[in-house]
Scaffold this motif. Structure first.
Motif, PDB file in Angstrom:
ATOM      1  N   ILE A 173       0.842  -1.203   0.000  1.00  0.00           N
ATOM      2  CA  ILE A 173       0.000   0.000   0.000  1.00  0.00           C
ATOM      3  C   ILE A 173       0.878   1.255   0.000  1.00  0.00           C
ATOM      4  CG2 ILE A 173      -1.743   1.262   1.311  1.00  0.00           C
ATOM      5  CD1 ILE A 173      -2.893  -1.382   2.165  1.00  0.00           C
ATOM      6  N   GLU A 174       2.038   1.192   0.614  1.00  0.00           N
ATOM      7  CA  GLU A 174       2.967   2.323   0.533  1.00  0.00           C
ATOM      8  C   GLU A 174       3.381   2.582  -0.920  1.00  0.00           C
ATOM      9  OE1 GLU A 174       6.058   1.135   3.169  1.00  0.00           O
ATOM     10  OE2 GLU A 174       5.216   2.217   4.899  1.00  0.00           O
ATOM     11  N   ALA A 175       3.566   1.500  -1.675  1.00  0.00           N
ATOM     12  CA  ALA A 175       3.902   1.654  -3.094  1.00  0.00           C
ATOM     13  C   ALA A 175       2.735   2.277  -3.862  1.00  0.00           C
ATOM     14  CB  ALA A 175       4.267   0.303  -3.694  1.00  0.00           C
ATOM     15  N   GLN A 176       1.498   1.864  -3.520  1.00  0.00           N
ATOM     16  CA  GLN A 176       0.323   2.446  -4.171  1.00  0.00           C
ATOM     17  C   GLN A 176       0.181   3.926  -3.829  1.00  0.00           C
ATOM     18  OE1 GLN A 176      -2.870  -0.042  -2.853  1.00  0.00           O
ATOM     19  NE2 GLN A 176      -2.256  -1.797  -4.103  1.00  0.00           N
ATOM     20  N   LEU A 177       0.501   4.290  -2.586  1.00  0.00           N
ATOM     21  CA  LEU A 177       0.431   5.694  -2.188  1.00  0.00           C
ATOM     22  C   LEU A 177       1.467   6.521  -2.944  1.00  0.00           C
ATOM     23  CD1 LEU A 177      -0.603   8.009  -0.443  1.00  0.00           C
ATOM     24  CD2 LEU A 177       0.953   7.249   1.372  1.00  0.00           C
ATOM     25  N   ALA A 178       2.677   5.983  -3.086  1.00  0.00           N
ATOM     26  CA  ALA A 178       3.710   6.684  -3.855  1.00  0.00           C
ATOM     27  C   ALA A 178       3.258   6.891  -5.291  1.00  0.00           C
ATOM     28  CB  ALA A 178       5.014   5.889  -3.818  1.00  0.00           C
ATOM     29  N   CYS A 179       2.580   5.920  -5.862  1.00  0.00           N
ATOM     30  CA  CYS A 179       2.052   6.045  -7.223  1.00  0.00           C
ATOM     31  C   CYS A 179       0.989   7.134  -7.285  1.00  0.00           C
ATOM     32  CB  CYS A 179       1.492   4.700  -7.677  1.00  0.00           C
ATOM     33  SG  CYS A 179       0.866   4.700  -9.364  1.00  0.00           S
ATOM     34  N   ALA A 180       0.121   7.190  -6.267  1.00  0.00           N
ATOM     35  CA  ALA A 180      -0.925   8.222  -6.242  1.00  0.00           C
ATOM     36  C   ALA A 180      -0.328   9.617  -6.147  1.00  0.00           C
ATOM     37  CB  ALA A 180      -1.874   7.964  -5.073  1.00  0.00           C
TER      38      ALA A 180
END
Length: 461
Positions: free
Chosen positions: A92-99
């Protein structure tokens, strides 16, 4: 013209503010009145004067047995569920960085080269080095809502990780104390096995000298075998609990090194803290609120889809081909395009999406309120369990002492023919049941401490 532009942007900003597209999540009002019941007061509400909470204590301060601490640390280091929860947080940290990166332009480079010859003519060589950039202008908060939603999901994943950690700590502690209880009950059965064997031998001797009947010897022998049968079952239970604890520790089933039940020292006075602390301390309650916050931002995202999307695209190509002419050296060919897309009719999808998002937000609010009630119930149950088993244990201690004296007295009376063999066997059975029950209730009292610590959101370093 400049003043008109400023006024237009100001009006647009006011319109956006009124629509709430850029608003952050704020905690709504929830009912926490009388969340924890008092175990004694007839008013049902626990009066809390101390704002500190037993759940805030580090787990090493609660579980002081060195062998138990070693097992808990081993479980925290190796448990598969906890390792997977940590990996979920990383995802989810990776998804947040993408966002977050969605606010930046996307850039693409796609070089091309061509060799061409017509009817045997000289081969012409052309090349292109195009660079394209595209940027979505987040004027109406679509990307912002997606980013905030990802932030809430990250907090929710961290709450889940903490909840798994808390459950591992409480699970290891409960299984460890279960082993100590079973060990003590096994010792009681072994002691009773020796006592019933002595009684059997005593009655057999009495029958030899004509002072007892064969029925008394048979009953004493049957009582001995009954204790032996319970011993066999106790050994099975010990082995099964060791296997369950080994699974929590992520290791094959094996013997668990442990202390004694009477050596344990757990807190006996507890502070629950104010009811609102459960909203932040309990990871599952906080996760339910983060789910609500995520749904709130989903509503904002659904609203933003009613507004125009603005995209700016720029391209630059370094090439030696301009139409049909070959230019050597190459030149730059530049272009820029701005586009605005305003949805007018989308087959009802935008309206339906907003209605669904609002309904999901209400569901999340209901689930959060229910999680709060559940937390309060678990705290109340743990408190009443501790007080109840503590009182029972004190009464059973007196009962056990009386039964132990009763066994000794009936044995002496039987030797002098002052009582029947049935009274001797009955006294021994009563003593065994009382001692086993006393150990069980001592365990349930310890288990209530673990449950209260968990219910208050314990498990911190």
């Amino acid at each position: 013209m400049k003043i008109k532009s400023i006024m237009l942007f100001a009006a647009s900003g006011m319109l956006l503010a009124s629509c709430g597209l850029y608003n952050k999540y704020e905690r709504p009002e929830v009912n926490t009145q009388g969340l924890v019941r008092d175990t004694q007061s007839l008013t049902d509400t626990l009066a809390v004067n101390d704002t500190t909470s037993f759940g805030n204590m580090p787990w090493r301060s609660v579980f002081t047995d060195p062998q138990l601490q070693t097992l808990i640390q081993q479980g925290l280091d190796n448990n598969v569920d906890l390792l997977n929860a940590a990996l979920s947080v990383k995802m989810i940290e990776a998804q947040l960085a993408c966002a977050k990166l969605a606010f930046l332009p996307s850039v693409a480079l796609s070089p091309q080269g061509t060799l061409a010859s017509f009817d045997g003519a000289k081969t012409s060589k052309t090349y292109q080095l195009p660079i394209a950039a595209s940027w979505s202008v987040d004027l109406f908060g679509n990307l912002l809502s997606v980013k905030r939603n990802a932030q809430m999901q990250l907090l929710q994943a961290k709450d889940y990780q903490l909840a798994v950690k808390t459950n591992i700590i409480s699970g290891i502690a409960n299984l460890y104390y279960t082993l100590l209880m079973l060990d003590r009950q096994k010792e009681i059965l072994e002691e009773m096995s020796g006592l019933t064997k002595e009684t059997w031998d005593m009655m057999a001797l009495q029958m030899k000298y004509g002072r007892a009947r064969s029925t008394s010897v048979q009953s004493a022998e049957a009582s001995y075998y009954s204790v032996q049968s319970q011993l066999v079952d106790m050994k099975r239970q010990i082995r099964e609990v060791e296997n369950s604890l080994s699974l929590l520790l992520a290791q094959p089933g094996q013997t668990i090194s442990r202390g004694k039940l009477y050596e344990q020292s757990l807190p006996g006075e507890f502070s629950t803290g104010i009811a609102l602390q459960l909203l932040n301390n309990r990871p599952d309650v906080h996760a339910a609120e983060m789910s609500l916050a995520s749904c709130y931002h989903n509503v904002q995202t659904a609203r933003s889809r009613f507004y125009p999307s603005i995209n700016i695209t720029g391209a630059g190509t370094f090439t030696n081909s301009a139409g049909n002419a070959i230019i050597n050296p190459g030149k730059w060919l530049l272009s820029a395009v701005g586009s605005l897309t305003q949805p007018i009719f989308a087959n009802g999808q935008l309206v339906a999406g907003l209605k669904v998002a609002k309904a999901q937000q209400q569901q999340a609010l209901n689930n959060w309120q229910n999680a709060i009630y559940k937390a309060g119930t678990e705290v109340s149950n743990a408190l009443v369990s501790y007080n109840s088993y503590d009182e029972r244990s004190r009464l059973e201690q007196k009962q056990t002492e009386l039964y132990r004296q009763n066994v000794e007295d009936t044995r002496q009376l039987y030797k002098s023919s002052g009582t029947s063999y049935l009274e001797v066997i009955s006294a021994q059975a009563n003593l065994l049941n009382a001692e086993i029950t006393k150990v069980s209730d001592d365990f349930y009292k310890m288990q209530a401490v673990v449950s209260l610590y968990t219910a208050l959101g314990g498990g911190r370093e």
